[in-house]
Design a protein around this motif. Sequence first.
Motif, PDB file in Angstrom:
ATOM      1  N   GLY A 264       0.809  -1.207   0.000  1.00 45.29           N
ATOM      2  CA  GLY A 264       0.000   0.000   0.000  1.00 45.29           C
ATOM      3  C   GLY A 264       0.843   1.256   0.000  1.00 45.29           C
ATOM      4  O   GLY A 264       0.541   2.230  -0.697  1.00 45.29           O
ATOM      5  N   GLN A 265       1.940   1.254   0.797  1.00 48.32           N
ATOM      6  CA  GLN A 265       2.834   2.417   0.818  1.00 48.32           C
ATOM      7  C   GLN A 265       3.555   2.582  -0.523  1.00 48.32           C
ATOM      8  O   GLN A 265       3.766   3.705  -0.986  1.00 48.32           O
ATOM      9  CB  GLN A 265       3.867   2.249   1.931  1.00 48.32           C
ATOM     10  CG  GLN A 265       3.303   2.397   3.332  1.00 48.32           C
ATOM     11  CD  GLN A 265       4.369   2.131   4.376  1.00 48.32           C
ATOM     12  OE1 GLN A 265       4.969   1.044   4.421  1.00 48.32           O
ATOM     13  NE2 GLN A 265       4.628   3.115   5.217  1.00 48.32           N
ATOM     14  N   ALA A 266       3.922   1.461  -1.124  1.00 45.23           N
ATOM     15  CA  ALA A 266       4.574   1.535  -2.433  1.00 45.23           C
ATOM     16  C   ALA A 266       3.636   2.166  -3.459  1.00 45.23           C
ATOM     17  O   ALA A 266       4.067   2.921  -4.332  1.00 45.23           O
ATOM     18  CB  ALA A 266       5.009   0.144  -2.884  1.00 45.23           C
ATOM     19  N   GLY A 267       2.344   1.866  -3.342  1.00 49.07           N
ATOM     20  CA  GLY A 267       1.374   2.504  -4.220  1.00 49.07           C
ATOM     21  C   GLY A 267       1.329   4.007  -4.008  1.00 49.07           C
ATOM     22  O   GLY A 267       1.217   4.785  -4.956  1.00 49.07           O
ATOM     23  N   LEU A 268       1.438   4.446  -2.747  1.00 47.58           N
ATOM     24  CA  LEU A 268       1.468   5.877  -2.454  1.00 47.58           C
ATOM     25  C   LEU A 268       2.722   6.532  -3.023  1.00 47.58           C
ATOM     26  O   LEU A 268       2.700   7.697  -3.415  1.00 47.58           O
ATOM     27  CB  LEU A 268       1.405   6.109  -0.942  1.00 47.58           C
ATOM     28  CG  LEU A 268       0.050   5.873  -0.278  1.00 47.58           C
ATOM     29  CD1 LEU A 268       0.178   6.006   1.239  1.00 47.58           C
ATOM     30  CD2 LEU A 268      -0.992   6.854  -0.808  1.00 47.58           C
ATOM     31  N   LEU A 269       3.827   5.789  -3.053  1.00 45.81           N
ATOM     32  CA  LEU A 269       5.061   6.314  -3.626  1.00 45.81           C
ATOM     33  C   LEU A 269       4.841   6.691  -5.090  1.00 45.81           C
ATOM     34  O   LEU A 269       5.318   7.724  -5.563  1.00 45.81           O
ATOM     35  CB  LEU A 269       6.164   5.269  -3.494  1.00 45.81           C
ATOM     36  CG  LEU A 269       7.569   5.627  -3.984  1.00 45.81           C
ATOM     37  CD1 LEU A 269       8.620   5.027  -3.053  1.00 45.81           C
ATOM     38  CD2 LEU A 269       7.785   5.085  -5.393  1.00 45.81           C
ATOM     39  N   ILE A 270       4.077   5.871  -5.810  1.00 47.70           N
ATOM     40  CA  ILE A 270       3.760   6.173  -7.203  1.00 47.70           C
ATOM     41  C   ILE A 270       2.756   7.321  -7.283  1.00 47.70           C
ATOM     42  O   ILE A 270       2.868   8.224  -8.110  1.00 47.70           O
ATOM     43  CB  ILE A 270       3.191   4.927  -7.907  1.00 47.70           C
ATOM     44  CG1 ILE A 270       4.223   3.789  -7.917  1.00 47.70           C
ATOM     45  CG2 ILE A 270       2.759   5.257  -9.331  1.00 47.70           C
ATOM     46  CD1 ILE A 270       3.677   2.470  -8.406  1.00 47.70           C
ATOM     47  N   SER A 271       1.775   7.295  -6.380  1.00 47.11           N
ATOM     48  CA  SER A 271       0.668   8.256  -6.458  1.00 47.11           C
ATOM     49  C   SER A 271       1.042   9.653  -6.022  1.00 47.11           C
ATOM     50  O   SER A 271       0.341  10.613  -6.367  1.00 47.11           O
ATOM     51  CB  SER A 271      -0.504   7.760  -5.602  1.00 47.11           C
ATOM     52  OG  SER A 271      -1.010   6.536  -6.091  1.00 47.11           O
ATOM     53  N   SER A 272       2.113   9.825  -5.257  1.00 42.86           N
ATOM     54  CA  SER A 272       2.437  11.137  -4.698  1.00 42.86           C
ATOM     55  C   SER A 272       2.621  12.192  -5.782  1.00 42.86           C
ATOM     56  O   SER A 272       2.114  13.315  -5.680  1.00 42.86           O
ATOM     57  CB  SER A 272       3.701  11.045  -3.836  1.00 42.86           C
ATOM     58  OG  SER A 272       4.787  10.500  -4.572  1.00 42.86           O
ATOM     59  N   GLY A 273       3.332  11.835  -6.853  1.00 43.04           N
ATOM     60  CA  GLY A 273       3.500  12.788  -7.944  1.00 43.04           C
ATOM     61  C   GLY A 273       2.194  13.089  -8.645  1.00 43.04           C
ATOM     62  O   GLY A 273       1.984  14.199  -9.147  1.00 43.04           O
ATOM     63  N   LEU A 274       1.289  12.117  -8.637  1.00 43.85           N
ATOM     64  CA  LEU A 274       0.013  12.309  -9.305  1.00 43.85           C
ATOM     65  C   LEU A 274      -0.893  13.263  -8.538  1.00 43.85           C
ATOM     66  O   LEU A 274      -1.764  13.905  -9.127  1.00 43.85           O
ATOM     67  CB  LEU A 274      -0.680  10.957  -9.495  1.00 43.85           C
ATOM     68  CG  LEU A 274       0.121   9.925 -10.296  1.00 43.85           C
ATOM     69  CD1 LEU A 274      -0.638   8.602 -10.374  1.00 43.85           C
ATOM     70  CD2 LEU A 274       0.410  10.446 -11.697  1.00 43.85           C
ATOM     71  N   VAL A 275      -0.695  13.362  -7.218  1.00 42.34           N
ATOM     72  CA  VAL A 275      -1.449  14.351  -6.438  1.00 42.34           C
ATOM     73  C   VAL A 275      -1.078  15.754  -6.910  1.00 42.34           C
ATOM     74  O   VAL A 275      -1.937  16.607  -7.142  1.00 42.34           O
ATOM     75  CB  VAL A 275      -1.177  14.185  -4.939  1.00 42.34           C
ATOM     76  CG1 VAL A 275      -1.850  15.314  -4.144  1.00 42.34           C
ATOM     77  CG2 VAL A 275      -1.665  12.835  -4.439  1.00 42.34           C
ATOM     78  N   GLY A 276       0.231  15.992  -7.055  1.00 43.23           N
ATOM     79  CA  GLY A 276       0.675  17.275  -7.574  1.00 43.23           C
ATOM     80  C   GLY A 276       0.189  17.503  -8.992  1.00 43.23           C
ATOM     81  O   GLY A 276      -0.199  18.613  -9.362  1.00 43.23           O
TER      82      GLY A 276
END
Length: 451
Positions: free
Chosen positions: A58-70
Motif C-alpha cells: 500500500g505504501q509503495a502505491g502511495l510512492l507512485i501516487s504522490s507525484g500524481l497528487v501534484g
Amino acid sequence: MSSQAIDVHEELADAKVGAFHWRLGAIMGLLTLFDGYDTFNPAYVIHYVAGPWGLKAGQAGLLISSGLVGFLLGAALHGVAADKFGRRGTLLAGLWITSIFTLLTAVLANSFISFCALRLLTGLGLGVLLPLATTYINELAPRRVANTFALWGVALGWAAGGTLAGVVGVFATPTLGWTSLYWIGSLSFLLLPFMHVMLPESPKFLAIQGRVTEIREMLAKLRPERAHVYASATIAADKSQASGNSILELLQPKYRRTTIAIWATAFLSLFCIFGLSGWIPTVMIQRGETFAASFGFGALMQIMSFVGGIVLGHLVDRFGHSRGLLGLWWAFGGGAVLTLVFLNDHVVNVTCVAAAGFFIIGAQFVLNNFTAAAYETNVRATAVGMELGVGRVGAILGPFVAGALQQNYESSLPMFVSIGLAALAAGGIILLANRSSAKASTERLATSTAA
C-alpha cells in the motif's frame, strides 16, 4: 475597394501541414517526452526502495501516487491561468517547476517522506505539460488531420518518454541506482532555452486578447501563401469570455452532459493506466518473468500506446464516430487485462500487456483531443486541464488500490479484475457524451480585410 471576411478559425483549420507545424510539433513532442518519462519512472523505483525503506504494498502505491497528487493540482489549476494569461508562459512555468524538482529528487530524496514530498512538487509542473501541450497543438492542427497531427506532436513524445523510463530502468538502475532515473530526467533543463526562444503564443488566445500584429505574423508563418492577405487585414478582437468562473462554465447546460461523461471516463481510464503501469514490472516478476523482461513490459506498454493512439486517431479523422471508436478501444483493452486473470504464460503476458497499452492508453490520447475539440477557445485549456485533473484522481487511486488489493489478497489477480472492469466501464460511459458538443462549440473569430 472590396472587403473579404476572414475567419481565423477556418484559416487555421484549412492550413496545410507545413514546416511551422512540424517545428511546433517537435517542440511539443520534446516537452511531453519529459512529461511521460517523469510520470512513469516511479514504477522502476519500487524495486530498489521497498526493502530499504520498509514499504508495504500500500505504501509503495502511495510512492507512485504522490507525484500524481501534484499533477492533479497542476492540471486542475493551470487551465485557468492559461486561459487568462496565455499558453506560452504557463507551459514555460510548468517546465521550470518540473525540471527543478526532478533535479532535487535526485539530490535530496533519501526516504519515503522526502521522495513523496518532492514528487508532489514535481507533479505541479507535470500537471501543466501534457494537458496544455494538448490544448496548444489542437488549436493549431489542420481540421482534416487534427487527431493524427496532435498525436504525432504530443502522444509520440509522451509514449517515447515512458519507453525511455523503462530503458533506463532496465539498463541504468542496476549499476547506477534508482537516482539515475532523475539525473537523466533533469536534462529537461536543456530544453528550456529553446522553449523560451522558439515557442510562440497560441493564435486563438491572441485573438481573444486582440493582439492583432502577432496574429498576422503567426498566420503568415502557418500559411505563407496568404501572407499578403494577412499583412493588410484589420483584425477584430474576439470578445468571447467564459461566463464567470471558467470551471463552472464547463457545467453549463450546453456542456454539462459531455463534461460529466468526459470526467468519468478520464477517471476510469487513468485508474487503469496508472494502476497497471505503476505495478506491471513488480507484478511480472511475481508471475515468473525475468528482471529485464519485467521492466521491459513497461516500455512495451508505452510503445504500443503510441501505435494504438495513431491508429485510433487516423480512424477518427477518416470516419468520425469518435465516441464509438473510443468505447471499442477501451472494451478491447479491458478484455486484454481480464485475460491475465485466467492465463499466465510468457506469450500471453506479452500479448495482453501490449494490447492494454495499444487500446487503453491509446484511447486516452484520443480522449484528450476529443476534449480539446469539444469546447470553445476561452475555456479549452480549462476543459483539458480539468479532464486530466479529474482523471488524476483515478490515477492516484489506481496504484494505491492495486497495491492494497495485492496486500490483502496476496495475489495480483484482483488487481487485474478491477482494472479490466474499469476499462470496460470507461468504454460505456464515453458513449454518453454529446456528439454535437464539439460542433456547437466551434468558434468563429471574425476578421476583415480591405483590398
